[in-house]
Design a protein around this motif. Structure first.
Motif, PDB file in Angstrom:
ATOM      1  N   LYS A 190      -2.198  59.332  96.924  1.00 49.58           N
ATOM      2  CA  LYS A 190      -1.092  58.531  96.405  1.00 49.58           C
ATOM      3  C   LYS A 190      -1.417  57.039  96.476  1.00 49.58           C
ATOM      4  O   LYS A 190      -1.207  56.297  95.513  1.00 49.58           O
TER       5      LYS A 190
ATOM      6  N   ASP B 167      -1.833  54.580  93.259  1.00 51.14           N
ATOM      7  CA  ASP B 167      -0.928  53.432  93.140  1.00 51.14           C
ATOM      8  C   ASP B 167      -1.697  52.114  93.074  1.00 51.14           C
ATOM      9  O   ASP B 167      -1.237  51.153  92.451  1.00 51.14           O
TER      10      ASP B 167
ATOM     11  N   ALA C  61       2.410  53.306  88.670  1.00 53.52           N
ATOM     12  CA  ALA C  61       2.238  53.797  90.030  1.00 53.52           C
ATOM     13  C   ALA C  61       3.355  54.788  90.343  1.00 53.52           C
ATOM     14  O   ALA C  61       4.368  54.856  89.640  1.00 53.52           O
ATOM     15  N   THR C  62       3.177  55.562  91.398  1.00 52.00           N
ATOM     16  CA  THR C  62       4.191  56.538  91.781  1.00 52.00           C
ATOM     17  C   THR C  62       5.285  55.866  92.604  1.00 52.00           C
ATOM     18  O   THR C  62       5.068  54.841  93.245  1.00 52.00           O
TER      19      THR C  62
ATOM     20  N   PRO D  21       4.689  61.036  96.518  1.00 58.43           N
ATOM     21  CA  PRO D  21       5.151  60.704  95.163  1.00 58.43           C
ATOM     22  C   PRO D  21       6.415  61.462  94.781  1.00 58.43           C
ATOM     23  O   PRO D  21       6.490  62.680  94.950  1.00 58.43           O
TER      24      PRO D  21
ATOM     25  N   SER E 108       5.043  49.639  86.474  1.00 57.06           N
ATOM     26  CA  SER E 108       4.140  48.765  87.218  1.00 57.06           C
ATOM     27  C   SER E 108       3.672  47.633  86.311  1.00 57.06           C
ATOM     28  O   SER E 108       3.507  47.815  85.103  1.00 57.06           O
TER      29      SER E 108
END
Length: 227
Positions: free
Chosen positions: A111, A115, A125-126, A132, A138
């Motif tokens: 993650k 990201d 991004a998550t 996530p 983003s």
């Protein structure tokens, strides 16, 4: 019963060869660029201005790619003093717990890697602090470039795909940074494979410690006999 990875089937052997070849190529390129830079600096009072940055990128790729390979062949060093005091079933159970903990940590790393890289590729991004939960907008950072590394190929495609057609002067950061999510995903995949191998009884741990020392001693003894 640990270590001693043997690829299964032709496809497994092919993938294994590819992985080892990638590691060898990365190490070879690092050595070659460094050697050329040293010769140019001390022999011709010049240098590859992008040489140091390229070597740093290759070294990072080598380390990140090597992490998953180390899990695959069970070559990561670890402390097994407590494991050696336990029975076979307990050792196997502890191996399962350790692998599950590594998988959990691998998810967090994946993650974080995604990201960090996604904005450089113009992706989202998550969301979620630890795990996530979706995707969030983003800020596009596709225009960020490396300091000195030139673009070896596909410059037009990179510009049109990630920089809205604007010209790149140097290699965009999304290219070297792409190894982050790729390596973490591959590491997670190898950890899941190791968990399956433990459950099947093929291995009972994901580390190698005293066995590595024994291997070094055997290699040294063999070399002494030859000389």
């Amino acid at each position: 019963m640990s270590g001693g990875f043997q690829p299964k089937g032709r496809f497994g052997a092919f993938v294994h060869t590819i992985e080892e070849s990638i590691i060898a190529v990365l190490l070879g390129l690092m050595t070659l660029v460094t050697f050329i830079n040293v010769v140019m600096r001390y022999g011709f009072n010049s240098q590859l201005i992008w040489g140091l940055e390229l070597v740093l990128i290759l070294f990072a790729w080598l380390v990140l790619f090597g992490i998953s390979y180390g899990f695959k062949v069970v070559s990561h060093l670890g402390v097994d003093a407590m494991l050696n005091l336990t029975g076979k079933s307990t050792r196997r159970g502890l191996g399962i717990l350790a692998t599950l903990a590594c998988i959990l940590y691998g998810v967090l790393l994946l993650k974080g890697a995604w990201d960090y890289w996604a904005p450089f590729a113009g992706l989202d991004a998550t969301s979620g602090r630890w795990f996530p939960t979706g995707f969030e907008d983003s800020r596009d950072q596709g225009w960020y470039e490396t300091e000195q590394v030139p673009i070896p190929f596909a410059q037009t495609w990179l510009e049109n795909t990630f920089n809205m057609g604007e010209a790149y002067e140097k290699l965009p950061r999304l290219v070297p940074y792409a190894m982050l999510p790729f390596a973490m995903a591959l590491m997670l995949f190898r950890l899941v494979q190791n968990l399956i191998r433990i459950l099947r009884g093929e291995i009972d741990t994901i580390i190698v410690s005293h066995e590595a020392e024994d291997a070094v001693e055997e290699a040294g003894a063999s070399l002494s006999k030859e000389t």
